[in-house]
Design an enzyme around this catalytic site. Structure first.
Site, PDB file in Angstrom:
ATOM      1  N   ARG A 255     -54.306 -20.776 -17.610  1.00 37.82           N
ATOM      2  CA  ARG A 255     -53.521 -19.551 -17.842  1.00 37.82           C
ATOM      3  C   ARG A 255     -52.155 -19.927 -18.395  1.00 37.82           C
ATOM      4  O   ARG A 255     -51.370 -20.578 -17.710  1.00 37.82           O
ATOM      5  CB  ARG A 255     -53.369 -18.777 -16.528  1.00 37.82           C
ATOM      6  CG  ARG A 255     -53.207 -17.279 -16.747  1.00 37.82           C
ATOM      7  CD  ARG A 255     -52.764 -16.590 -15.470  1.00 37.82           C
ATOM      8  NE  ARG A 255     -51.370 -16.895 -15.212  1.00 37.82           N
ATOM      9  CZ  ARG A 255     -50.828 -16.963 -13.995  1.00 37.82           C
ATOM     10  NH1 ARG A 255     -51.549 -16.753 -12.923  1.00 37.82           N
ATOM     11  NH2 ARG A 255     -49.546 -17.261 -13.857  1.00 37.82           N
ATOM     12  N   HIS A 259     -49.373 -14.002 -14.947  1.00 34.46           N
ATOM     13  CA  HIS A 259     -50.553 -13.315 -14.404  1.00 34.46           C
ATOM     14  C   HIS A 259     -50.618 -11.887 -14.959  1.00 34.46           C
ATOM     15  O   HIS A 259     -51.667 -11.407 -15.385  1.00 34.46           O
ATOM     16  CB  HIS A 259     -50.460 -13.278 -12.883  1.00 34.46           C
ATOM     17  CG  HIS A 259     -51.405 -12.324 -12.241  1.00 34.46           C
ATOM     18  ND1 HIS A 259     -52.750 -12.569 -12.158  1.00 34.46           N
ATOM     19  CD2 HIS A 259     -51.208 -11.096 -11.672  1.00 34.46           C
ATOM     20  CE1 HIS A 259     -53.351 -11.532 -11.555  1.00 34.46           C
ATOM     21  NE2 HIS A 259     -52.427 -10.637 -11.260  1.00 34.46           N
ATOM     22  N   TYR A 268     -43.335 -21.141 -10.305  1.00 36.56           N
ATOM     23  CA  TYR A 268     -44.373 -21.972  -9.679  1.00 36.56           C
ATOM     24  C   TYR A 268     -45.185 -22.826 -10.651  1.00 36.56           C
ATOM     25  O   TYR A 268     -45.927 -23.701 -10.238  1.00 36.56           O
ATOM     26  CB  TYR A 268     -45.337 -21.092  -8.855  1.00 36.56           C
ATOM     27  CG  TYR A 268     -46.044 -20.002  -9.647  1.00 36.56           C
ATOM     28  CD1 TYR A 268     -47.193 -20.278 -10.387  1.00 36.56           C
ATOM     29  CD2 TYR A 268     -45.565 -18.697  -9.669  1.00 36.56           C
ATOM     30  CE1 TYR A 268     -47.846 -19.292 -11.102  1.00 36.56           C
ATOM     31  CE2 TYR A 268     -46.206 -17.702 -10.383  1.00 36.56           C
ATOM     32  CZ  TYR A 268     -47.349 -18.001 -11.094  1.00 36.56           C
ATOM     33  OH  TYR A 268     -47.979 -17.024 -11.815  1.00 36.56           O
TER      34      TYR A 268
HETATM   35  C1  LIG Z   1     -59.265  -7.643  -2.678  1.00 35.66           C
HETATM   36  C2  LIG Z   1     -57.970  -8.008  -3.339  1.00 35.66           C
HETATM   37  N1  LIG Z   1     -57.125  -8.857  -2.729  1.00 35.66           N
HETATM   38  C3  LIG Z   1     -55.962  -9.190  -3.319  1.00 35.66           C
HETATM   39  C4  LIG Z   1     -55.613  -8.650  -4.545  1.00 35.66           C
HETATM   40  C5  LIG Z   1     -54.295  -9.024  -5.202  1.00 35.66           C
HETATM   41  N2  LIG Z   1     -54.567  -9.837  -6.395  1.00 35.66           N
HETATM   42  C6  LIG Z   1     -54.485  -9.318  -7.641  1.00 35.66           C
HETATM   43  S1  LIG Z   1     -54.845 -10.414  -8.819  1.00 35.66           S
HETATM   44  C7  LIG Z   1     -55.119 -11.653  -7.690  1.00 35.66           C
HETATM   45  C8  LIG Z   1     -55.496 -13.050  -8.136  1.00 35.66           C
HETATM   46  C9  LIG Z   1     -56.880 -13.153  -8.664  1.00 35.66           C
HETATM   47  O1  LIG Z   1     -57.072 -14.400  -9.259  1.00 35.66           O
HETATM   48  P1  LIG Z   1     -58.371 -14.779 -10.032  1.00 35.66           P
HETATM   49  O2  LIG Z   1     -59.568 -14.276  -9.294  1.00 35.66           O
HETATM   50  O3  LIG Z   1     -58.322 -16.215 -10.335  1.00 35.66           O
HETATM   51  O4  LIG Z   1     -58.308 -13.901 -11.375  1.00 35.66           O
HETATM   52  P2  LIG Z   1     -57.247 -14.012 -12.584  1.00 35.66           P
HETATM   53  O5  LIG Z   1     -56.178 -13.006 -12.281  1.00 35.66           O
HETATM   54  O6  LIG Z   1     -56.713 -15.395 -12.630  1.00 35.66           O
HETATM   55  O7  LIG Z   1     -58.010 -13.644 -13.817  1.00 35.66           O
HETATM   56  C10 LIG Z   1     -54.910 -11.172  -6.402  1.00 35.66           C
HETATM   57  C11 LIG Z   1     -55.043 -11.988  -5.179  1.00 35.66           C
HETATM   58  C12 LIG Z   1     -56.521  -7.743  -5.133  1.00 35.66           C
HETATM   59  N3  LIG Z   1     -56.288  -7.193  -6.322  1.00 35.66           N
HETATM   60  N4  LIG Z   1     -57.703  -7.443  -4.526  1.00 35.66           N
END
Ligand SMILES: Cc1ncc(C[n+]2csc(CCOP(=O)(O)OP(=O)(O)O)c2C)c(N)n1
Ligand SMILES: [Mg+2]
Length: 348
Positions: A255, A259, A268
């Site tokens: 990435r 985010h 970070y």
């Molecule tokens: C059930 C849930 N827990 C926490 C969140 C908060 N949250 C939003 S994005 C994220 C990170 C997800 O990372 P990843 O699965 O690697 O996907 P990426 O964003 O890197 O594409 C989190 C923890 C959420 N949206 N849903």
């Protein structure tokens, strides 16, 4: 019981580096396919770049950037047929564009406007899933349902590296494998879940290793290589259609953007690594491949960009022309009997 081989370790690659690593080939793709893949990459790249600008101008809300994720989305989508179903996460919010959805629709979604909702049946595209991994069981269920009905469609579900630590991912993956549902579990491993790095996310050596525990094959592919992603997904789709059940595809990338627009990764992330990875971004890599083949001219590249920019101008104009939504919509399907304060206030 199906025999499952250990998941792959190395990353599948097709595109070389123009120097020491030679370019490979993908069977069955011709020049028209290359140019279509290129147009789709440019469309998504332009969508993403413009969306960041629209956010900064206050024209859309918080936005999940997908810069350098385009090859994973375009390459995997290209392996699907029109009847196949897609379950996107917020990272694939604009994947409908590859199925003819107008840019105004996902732009409206990011504006929080009901014009951003669509009927999934219109595009065989489920709604954008924001809760992490909760759409994996939905996708497994739909895939299984298609199988029970004897329909040939398969289903792809997109999620991130962080999602593989969620209970819903486990339930969906396990269910799909047990039912031999025609599902492709497509993991965008961008090595971050907001500020949580991959090594703090899992003790597994690779995410594809998790597939073995469910009794399904796990493929690993370079997520910045649109051709390798296409080829790996085509293999997974063929297994699904052939009645052999689900496949886990781990597409590895990095990435290189925040985010989302509300995030400041300088707190970070290693910015030098980001710089390095950015130089190897996926649209430029495919353009290099096409130039080495003599398929991409300056004129074609310029036309693709101009076409995408025009689609975005029309898209944001259409999204902004929508009349403001009625606030009552928020409550319309929330209550059979609205509480008194709502009855007398807004709904009164
Ligand atoms: C059930 C849930 N827990 C926490 C969140 C908060 N949250 C939003 S994005 C994220 C990170 C997800 O990372 P990843 O699965 O690697 O996907 P990426 O964003 O890197 O594409 C989190 C923890 C959420 N949206 N849903
Ligand atoms: Mg991630």
């Amino acid at each position: 019981m199906a025999q499952v081989l250990p998941a792959e370790r190395g990353l599948r690659r097709v595109i070389g580096d123009g120097e020491t690593v030679p370019d490979g080939e993908v069977e069955g793709l011709d020049e028209d396919d290359f140019l279509q893949l290129h147009r789709q990459l440019v469309l998504l790249r332009t969508y993403d770049e413009r969306s960041l600008v629209y956010h900064r101008q206050g024209r859309i809300g918080t936005y999940a950037i997908f810069f350098n994720h385009e090859a994973m989305q375009v390459g995997s989508h290209y392996a699907l047929a029109a009847e196949d179903w897609i379950f996107p996460s917020y990272r694939e919010s604009a994947i409908g564009l590859l199925r003819g959805m107008p840019p105004a629709t996902p732009l409206s979604w990011w504006r929080g406007h009901p014009a951003g909702w669509w009927n999934p049946l219109d595009y065989n595209l489920a709604s954008i899933c924001v809760p992490i991994a909760t759409h994996v069981p939905h996708a497994a269920g739909l895939a299984w349902g298609k199988k029970l009905r004897g329909e040939p469609a398969c289903t792809i579900v997109y999620f991130g590296d962080g999602a593989t630590s969620e209970g819903a991912f486990h339930e969906g993956a396990n269910f799909a494998a047990v039912m031999r549902a025609p599902l492709v579990l497509f993991c965008n491993n961008n090595q971050w879940a907001i500020s949580t790095p991959l090594e703090a996310q899992t003790a597994a050596e690779t995410l594809a290793d998790k597939a073995v525990g469910y009794g399904m094959p796990g493929l690993r592919v370079d997520g910045g290589d649109v051709l390798a992603v296409f080829e790996a997904t085509r293999e997974a789709v063929a297994r699904a259609r052939g009645g052999d059940g689900p496949t886990f595809v781990e597409a590895v990338t990095y990435r290189v953007a925040p985010h989302a627009t509300a995030d400041d990764p300088s707190a970070y992330i290693d910015l030098r690594r980001v710089e390095e990875e950015r130089r190897n971004e996926c649209v430029g890599r495919f353009e290099g491949y096409l130039r080495r083949l003599g398929v991409l001219t300056e004129q074609i590249a310029e036309e693709a960009k101009a076409e995408a920019a025009e689609a975005m101008r029309r898209g944001i104009a259409a999204a902004e022309a929508e009349p403001p939504p009625d606030p009552e919509l928020l409550f319309e399907r929330a209550y059979v009997d609205p509480p008194p304060n709502l009855r007398e206030g807004w709904l009164g």
